[in-house]
Design a protein around this motif. Structure first.
Motif, PDB file in Angstrom:
ATOM      1  N   ARG A   1     -26.905 -22.149 -51.635  1.00 53.29           N
ATOM      2  CA  ARG A   1     -25.516 -22.306 -52.047  1.00 53.29           C
ATOM      3  C   ARG A   1     -25.097 -23.760 -51.847  1.00 53.29           C
ATOM      4  O   ARG A   1     -25.787 -24.543 -51.188  1.00 53.29           O
ATOM      5  CB  ARG A   1     -24.618 -21.380 -51.226  1.00 53.29           C
ATOM      6  N   SER A   2     -23.942 -24.111 -52.380  1.00 53.34           N
ATOM      7  CA  SER A   2     -23.454 -25.487 -52.253  1.00 53.34           C
ATOM      8  C   SER A   2     -21.935 -25.485 -52.161  1.00 53.34           C
ATOM      9  O   SER A   2     -21.290 -24.431 -52.257  1.00 53.34           O
ATOM     10  CB  SER A   2     -23.917 -26.342 -53.433  1.00 53.34           C
ATOM     11  N   GLY A   3     -21.348 -26.672 -51.983  1.00 51.37           N
ATOM     12  CA  GLY A   3     -19.899 -26.789 -51.909  1.00 51.37           C
ATOM     13  C   GLY A   3     -19.338 -26.044 -50.725  1.00 51.37           C
ATOM     14  O   GLY A   3     -19.908 -26.067 -49.612  1.00 51.37           O
ATOM     15  N   GLU A   4     -18.229 -25.364 -50.920  1.00 52.44           N
ATOM     16  CA  GLU A   4     -17.583 -24.642 -49.830  1.00 52.44           C
ATOM     17  C   GLU A   4     -18.441 -23.499 -49.299  1.00 52.44           C
ATOM     18  O   GLU A   4     -18.247 -23.050 -48.163  1.00 52.44           O
ATOM     19  CB  GLU A   4     -16.230 -24.097 -50.301  1.00 52.44           C
TER      20      GLU A   4
ATOM     21  N   ASP B   1     -27.029  -5.085 -63.049  1.00 53.68           N
ATOM     22  CA  ASP B   1     -26.787  -3.753 -63.613  1.00 53.68           C
ATOM     23  C   ASP B   1     -27.645  -3.584 -64.864  1.00 53.68           C
ATOM     24  O   ASP B   1     -27.356  -4.153 -65.914  1.00 53.68           O
ATOM     25  CB  ASP B   1     -25.305  -3.598 -63.961  1.00 53.68           C
ATOM     26  N   TRP B   2     -28.720  -2.782 -64.739  1.00 51.55           N
ATOM     27  CA  TRP B   2     -29.577  -2.499 -65.885  1.00 51.55           C
ATOM     28  C   TRP B   2     -29.357  -1.079 -66.402  1.00 51.55           C
ATOM     29  O   TRP B   2     -30.127  -0.594 -67.224  1.00 51.55           O
ATOM     30  CB  TRP B   2     -31.041  -2.705 -65.521  1.00 51.55           C
ATOM     31  N   VAL B   3     -28.310  -0.406 -65.906  1.00 51.71           N
ATOM     32  CA  VAL B   3     -27.945   0.919 -66.414  1.00 51.71           C
ATOM     33  C   VAL B   3     -26.980   0.767 -67.579  1.00 51.71           C
ATOM     34  O   VAL B   3     -27.223   1.256 -68.693  1.00 51.71           O
ATOM     35  CB  VAL B   3     -27.334   1.781 -65.298  1.00 51.71           C
ATOM     36  N   ASN B   4     -25.894   0.051 -67.330  1.00 49.93           N
ATOM     37  CA  ASN B   4     -24.925  -0.223 -68.397  1.00 49.93           C
ATOM     38  C   ASN B   4     -25.140  -1.596 -69.026  1.00 49.93           C
ATOM     39  O   ASN B   4     -24.419  -1.983 -69.941  1.00 49.93           O
ATOM     40  CB  ASN B   4     -23.502  -0.129 -67.846  1.00 49.93           C
ATOM     41  N   ASN B   5     -26.138  -2.316 -68.492  1.00 44.59           N
ATOM     42  CA  ASN B   5     -26.510  -3.633 -69.027  1.00 44.59           C
ATOM     43  C   ASN B   5     -25.384  -4.661 -68.945  1.00 44.59           C
ATOM     44  O   ASN B   5     -25.213  -5.490 -69.837  1.00 44.59           O
ATOM     45  CB  ASN B   5     -26.987  -3.514 -70.487  1.00 44.59           C
ATOM     46  N   THR B   6     -24.646  -4.624 -67.836  1.00 43.42           N
ATOM     47  CA  THR B   6     -23.572  -5.599 -67.675  1.00 43.42           C
ATOM     48  C   THR B   6     -24.017  -6.839 -66.901  1.00 43.42           C
ATOM     49  O   THR B   6     -23.228  -7.769 -66.713  1.00 43.42           O
ATOM     50  CB  THR B   6     -22.370  -4.966 -66.949  1.00 43.42           C
ATOM     51  N   GLY B   7     -25.266  -6.848 -66.436  1.00 42.47           N
ATOM     52  CA  GLY B   7     -25.780  -8.028 -65.744  1.00 42.47           C
ATOM     53  C   GLY B   7     -25.213  -8.172 -64.355  1.00 42.47           C
ATOM     54  O   GLY B   7     -25.183  -7.235 -63.564  1.00 42.47           O
ATOM     55  N   GLY B   8     -24.734  -9.376 -64.032  1.00 41.02           N
ATOM     56  CA  GLY B   8     -24.151  -9.623 -62.722  1.00 41.02           C
ATOM     57  C   GLY B   8     -25.206  -9.822 -61.650  1.00 41.02           C
ATOM     58  O   GLY B   8     -26.307 -10.284 -61.898  1.00 41.02           O
ATOM     59  N   GLY B   9     -24.840  -9.469 -60.415  1.00 38.67           N
ATOM     60  CA  GLY B   9     -25.741  -9.631 -59.281  1.00 38.67           C
ATOM     61  C   GLY B   9     -25.755 -11.035 -58.704  1.00 38.67           C
ATOM     62  O   GLY B   9     -26.643 -11.373 -57.916  1.00 38.67           O
ATOM     63  N   PHE B  10     -24.802 -11.854 -59.063  1.00 36.49           N
ATOM     64  CA  PHE B  10     -24.811 -13.248 -58.616  1.00 36.49           C
ATOM     65  C   PHE B  10     -24.494 -13.341 -57.121  1.00 36.49           C
ATOM     66  O   PHE B  10     -23.513 -12.769 -56.636  1.00 36.49           O
ATOM     67  CB  PHE B  10     -23.800 -14.068 -59.422  1.00 36.49           C
ATOM     68  N   CYS B  11     -25.341 -14.095 -56.416  1.00 41.62           N
ATOM     69  CA  CYS B  11     -25.179 -14.277 -54.972  1.00 41.62           C
ATOM     70  C   CYS B  11     -24.639 -15.653 -54.607  1.00 41.62           C
ATOM     71  O   CYS B  11     -24.283 -15.881 -53.446  1.00 41.62           O
ATOM     72  CB  CYS B  11     -26.510 -14.064 -54.263  1.00 41.62           C
ATOM     73  N   GLY B  12     -24.620 -16.580 -55.539  1.00 47.84           N
ATOM     74  CA  GLY B  12     -23.990 -17.863 -55.262  1.00 47.84           C
ATOM     75  C   GLY B  12     -24.902 -19.066 -55.178  1.00 47.84           C
ATOM     76  O   GLY B  12     -24.435 -20.170 -54.881  1.00 47.84           O
ATOM     77  N   GLY B  13     -26.203 -18.893 -55.434  1.00 43.71           N
ATOM     78  CA  GLY B  13     -27.094 -20.048 -55.443  1.00 43.71           C
ATOM     79  C   GLY B  13     -26.780 -20.970 -56.608  1.00 43.71           C
ATOM     80  O   GLY B  13     -26.382 -20.517 -57.683  1.00 43.71           O
ATOM     81  N   THR B  14     -26.939 -22.274 -56.411  1.00 44.31           N
ATOM     82  CA  THR B  14     -26.570 -23.253 -57.437  1.00 44.31           C
ATOM     83  C   THR B  14     -27.644 -24.316 -57.620  1.00 44.31           C
ATOM     84  O   THR B  14     -28.532 -24.476 -56.783  1.00 44.31           O
ATOM     85  CB  THR B  14     -25.251 -23.971 -57.065  1.00 44.31           C
ATOM     86  N   ILE B  15     -27.511 -25.054 -58.702  1.00 40.40           N
ATOM     87  CA  ILE B  15     -28.414 -26.180 -58.962  1.00 40.40           C
ATOM     88  C   ILE B  15     -28.206 -27.267 -57.909  1.00 40.40           C
ATOM     89  O   ILE B  15     -29.170 -27.851 -57.399  1.00 40.40           O
ATOM     90  CB  ILE B  15     -28.176 -26.725 -60.377  1.00 40.40           C
ATOM     91  N   ASN B  16     -26.954 -27.535 -57.566  1.00 45.37           N
ATOM     92  CA  ASN B  16     -26.686 -28.536 -56.530  1.00 45.37           C
ATOM     93  C   ASN B  16     -27.262 -28.113 -55.180  1.00 45.37           C
ATOM     94  O   ASN B  16     -27.688 -28.960 -54.385  1.00 45.37           O
ATOM     95  CB  ASN B  16     -25.182 -28.779 -56.396  1.00 45.37           C
ATOM     96  N   GLY B  17     -27.262 -26.804 -54.923  1.00 46.58           N
ATOM     97  CA  GLY B  17     -27.871 -26.315 -53.690  1.00 46.58           C
ATOM     98  C   GLY B  17     -29.339 -26.677 -53.618  1.00 46.58           C
ATOM     99  O   GLY B  17     -29.859 -27.047 -52.551  1.00 46.58           O
ATOM    100  N   ILE B  18     -30.029 -26.572 -54.759  1.00 49.78           N
ATOM    101  CA  ILE B  18     -31.446 -26.963 -54.802  1.00 49.78           C
ATOM    102  C   ILE B  18     -31.586 -28.459 -54.525  1.00 49.78           C
ATOM    103  O   ILE B  18     -32.423 -28.882 -53.712  1.00 49.78           O
ATOM    104  CB  ILE B  18     -32.053 -26.606 -56.167  1.00 49.78           C
ATOM    105  N   THR B  19     -30.780 -29.268 -55.203  1.00 48.40           N
ATOM    106  CA  THR B  19     -30.849 -30.715 -55.028  1.00 48.40           C
ATOM    107  C   THR B  19     -30.645 -31.102 -53.566  1.00 48.40           C
ATOM    108  O   THR B  19     -31.301 -32.020 -53.051  1.00 48.40           O
ATOM    109  CB  THR B  19     -29.791 -31.407 -55.906  1.00 48.40           C
ATOM    110  N   ASN B  20     -29.760 -30.390 -52.891  1.00 53.18           N
ATOM    111  CA  ASN B  20     -29.463 -30.708 -51.493  1.00 53.18           C
ATOM    112  C   ASN B  20     -30.586 -30.344 -50.534  1.00 53.18           C
ATOM    113  O   ASN B  20     -30.544 -30.752 -49.362  1.00 53.18           O
ATOM    114  CB  ASN B  20     -28.174 -29.992 -51.061  1.00 53.18           C
ATOM    115  N   HIS B  21     -31.569 -29.580 -51.004  1.00 51.99           N
ATOM    116  CA  HIS B  21     -32.652 -29.142 -50.115  1.00 51.99           C
ATOM    117  C   HIS B  21     -34.034 -29.568 -50.625  1.00 51.99           C
ATOM    118  O   HIS B  21     -35.030 -28.912 -50.339  1.00 51.99           O
ATOM    119  CB  HIS B  21     -32.601 -27.623 -49.933  1.00 51.99           C
ATOM    120  N   LEU B  22     -34.083 -30.672 -51.344  1.00 45.80           N
ATOM    121  CA  LEU B  22     -35.383 -31.152 -51.832  1.00 45.80           C
ATOM    122  C   LEU B  22     -36.279 -31.635 -50.700  1.00 45.80           C
ATOM    123  O   LEU B  22     -37.507 -31.584 -50.812  1.00 45.80           O
ATOM    124  CB  LEU B  22     -35.179 -32.260 -52.870  1.00 45.80           C
ATOM    125  N   ASP B  23     -35.698 -32.113 -49.602  1.00 38.75           N
ATOM    126  CA  ASP B  23     -36.526 -32.492 -48.448  1.00 38.75           C
ATOM    127  C   ASP B  23     -37.339 -31.297 -47.966  1.00 38.75           C
ATOM    128  O   ASP B  23     -38.511 -31.437 -47.583  1.00 38.75           O
ATOM    129  CB  ASP B  23     -35.651 -33.002 -47.300  1.00 38.75           C
TER     130      ASP B  23
END
Length: 662
Positions: A47-50, A63-85
């Protein structure tokens, strides 16, 4: 070739010839062959930011029953950049990320808009920063793309295409077997015909296996390494397979794109070009590659066919024509890219141009879930054989912001060696990841004993048949996001067996691909006790707080160090022996050959000796050391064998000492 495919490089010849900037020059030379790769699910890594300090575990399913997707936990591209070390600390060369485009679910393989970055993950600028940060570290970026399908077309029981960009028309999707009077909505709701449906084939294969000798399937049969009918298995034992059905059939209700439609084809190629150029990508991973129309795969590679030429230039000519590296984006006006540059090409006529298929740009690693080595290798060879690059024959129309970028697409290999993916769990940990003859009732359970001999049989065929053009371009997994259980689960947390499975993935010839969280001992797995399905293997990492203390983290750093120190990344491999309990192979090394000794013994026996045959020749008085323990091993070489003092993985090399962090 359409004009749109010509926009990205009026200065490409100039760049390839003269630029000494590491990124511009590196594209002409870069290859994924032998690179080690760390694979991340964007939504689950950091995660990143706040939310950066929110370390609460998350494994929300889509959701693969009604196919609404979702499931987002909050990981971000900036979070990856911040942990390249953290990633670079393990010694990985490249980072592979799941699709970043706007999608319905957290994994990104169900796109809703190909030309936008998913706001859950960040912005276009965030992805540009990640790419630049990796390149600043000398690392490379691989981005997952999907050209076979879009999001499910049936959502909450309703078919609505209006929100799908850019494919909002019914004609953009395959419609095999749709009846004349059937509405498109009814066609989708009834589930379109699948890409592959073995039906009764597995029963027929079982009957054939019981009646015939030698075996018709299994680890000794190159065309059928697993005893189940998969795409690519055909003939009398799997008669229902049809190549054209792979491309026209659907994966559930995922909107299966019709690549033969001119608009669809053009938009997909534009998407590929934009991803490469806008984000300076080093490679692409192509999801569901075998389900694309076969003639479309070469066209992806040929996006820049008239632009990307390999120049065979004499060194003295190069010395006479040097320029400074580009430091800014070039404003390519019509008169500059057109008539103005025609004189440049005329003046460069004395250069000897040689068009080659393997050109600058990016390589594409394609997913191929098959158990037929001949079929898998044929995908590579067919793509390569059907592509040639012709010299420029007309003026380039170089317009808009893409001008001046170096981009090209090259399909060189299949990133997922799925026959090994199914062999490795049983070989080292006795885990049943598949199901013989279509019987998956025992999937996720354990055999009584592990068996390395079956894996050895497939490896032997891979090396000896001559089917594959470049074995260095095949990917090696210990586990991944699409299977039944992570490595630590299927090895039942046995640290010795986990070490051996990781050592195999990292040291066997090809591209080692390590799934995020393996270094922390994550153990997600499918189970009848919960309804997460494959999403159970996609848990968050941040609860570990990116500790570098786990032995797995240090062991992966050590293995990457061995690969680099002794030149084991690419080159010749020989399988010396494979028994039920041991595996011996050699890799071409910078100082001769490195001998790799692996077994599948349980941790309780770790301190007892292990006999391997054959072993390196010690008759010349050479000093053999284990690159992993830094201990001398020559005294353990007896009568052509190696009696190892313990059961830990061994990599024997000719070197007096080694200083690697443990």
């Amino acid at each position: 070739m359409k004009a749109a495919t010509l926009r990205s490089s009026c200065l490409l010849l100039w760049l390839l010839l003269h630029c000494t900037d590491s990124r511009s020059h590196g594209r002409a030379e870069f290859s994924l062959a032998g690179k080690s790769v760390y694979f991340i699910v964007i939504d689950r890594f950091a995660r990143s930011g706040e939310q950066a300090a929110n370390f609460t575990f998350c494994d929300l399913p889509a959701d693969w029953v009604n196919n609404t997707g979702g499931g987002f936990c909050g990981g971000t591209i900036n979070g990856i950049t911040n942990h390249l070390d953290y990633i670079q600390g393990m010694g990985f060369d490249c980072l592979w990320i799941t699709p970043p485009v706007q999608s319905q679910g957290f994994m990104g393989y169900d796109a809703t808009n190909l030309f936008q970055i998913n706001p859950h993950f960040g912005t276009k600028e965030d992805l540009v920063r990640l790419s630049a940060a990796l390149h600043g570290r000398g690392m490379c970026l691989i981005v997952d793309i999907v050209l076979n399908h879009m999001r499910p077309l049936l959502v909450n029981g309703t078919v609505n295409l209006s929100s799908i960009v850019p494919f909002s028309e019914e004609s953009h999707y395959h419609q095999r077997n749709r009846s004349r009077n059937q509405s498109f909505a009814d066609y989708v709701a009834a589930w379109p015909p699948p890409a592959f449906n073995p039906g009764e084939d597995n029963a027929q294969l079982l009957a054939a296996s019981q009646q015939h000798s030698p075996a018709v399937c299994g680890h000794t049969v190159a065309d059928h390494t697993e005893c189940s009918c998969f795409p690519g298995n055909s003939g009398p034992n799997c008669p229902s397979f049809r190549e054209d059905h792979l491309s026209t059939g659907w994966l559930g209700v995922m909107g299966d794109l019709n690549q033969s439609h001119e608009y669809v084809r053009a938009q997909l190629l534009s998407f590929v070009e934009g991803m490469v150029v806008n984000y300076s990508l080093d490679a692409l991973r192509l999801d569901t590659a075998i389900y694309l129309e076969r003639d479309f795969l070469p066209e992806i590679q040929a996006v820049h066919q008239e632009l990307v030429l390999r120049l065979d230039v004499e060194s003295d000519i190069m010395a006479r024509n040097s320029v400074k590296p580009l430091s800014r984006k070039i404003d390519c006006s019509d008169e500059l890219c057109g008539a103005g540059y025609q004189s440049f090409f005329d003046e460069m006529a004395w250069f000897r141009l040689r068009a080659q298929q393997a050109v600058a740009g990016v390589e594409i690693l394609g997913e191929a879930t098959v158990n037929n080595l001949t079929y898998q290798a044929g995908l590579m060879q067919d793509i390569m054989a059907r592509n040639s690059v012709k010299p420029l024959s007309r003026k380039i129309d170089c317009s808009d912001e893409l001008c001046g970028a170096v981009a090209g697409v090259e399909i060189l290999g299949e990133a997922t060696v799925n026959n090994l993916t199914y062999q490795v769990p049983e070989a080292f940990c006795a885990y049943q990841i598949g199901g013989d003859f279509g019987d998956y009732s025992h999937q996720g359970s354990w055999f009584e004993e592990a068996d390395l001999e079956k894996l050895g049989g497939v490896l032997s065929m891979q090396l000896s048949t001559g089917l594959f053009g470049n074995l260095d371009m095949l990917g090696n997994f210990a586990d991944n996001h699409d299977e039944y259980g992570r490595l630590h689960h299927y090895c039942r947390h046995d640290t010795l067996r986990i070490r051996h499975a990781l050592a195999f993935a990292m040291l066997w010839r090809g591209i080692p691909i390590i799934y995020y969280g393996t270094e922390q001992g994550l153990s997600g797995h499918q189970s009848p006790d919960h309804n997460l399905g494959q999403d159970a293997l996609r848990e968050s990492l941040w609860q570990t707080r990116y500790s570098t203390d786990p032995w797995q983290y240090r062991f992966l750093a050590q293995l990457n160090g061995v690969r680099k120190s002794f030149g084991l990344s690419v080159g010749d491999t020989q399988l010396r022996n494979a028994t039920k309990n041991s595996l011996v192979f050699t890799r071409a090394a910078s100082n001769g050959a490195a001998w790799v000794f692996l077994n599948n013994a349980a941790n309780a026996t770790a301190r007892s000796p292990q006999l391997y045959c054959p072993g390196p020749d010690a008759s010349q008085g050479e000093a053999w050391y284990d690159a992993l323990s830094e201990l001398p091993m020559s005294s353990y070489l007896v009568k052509g064998c190696f009696l190892a003092p313990d059961k830990f993985p061994k990599v024997l090399v000719l070197k007096p000492s080694l200083r690697l962090l443990l």
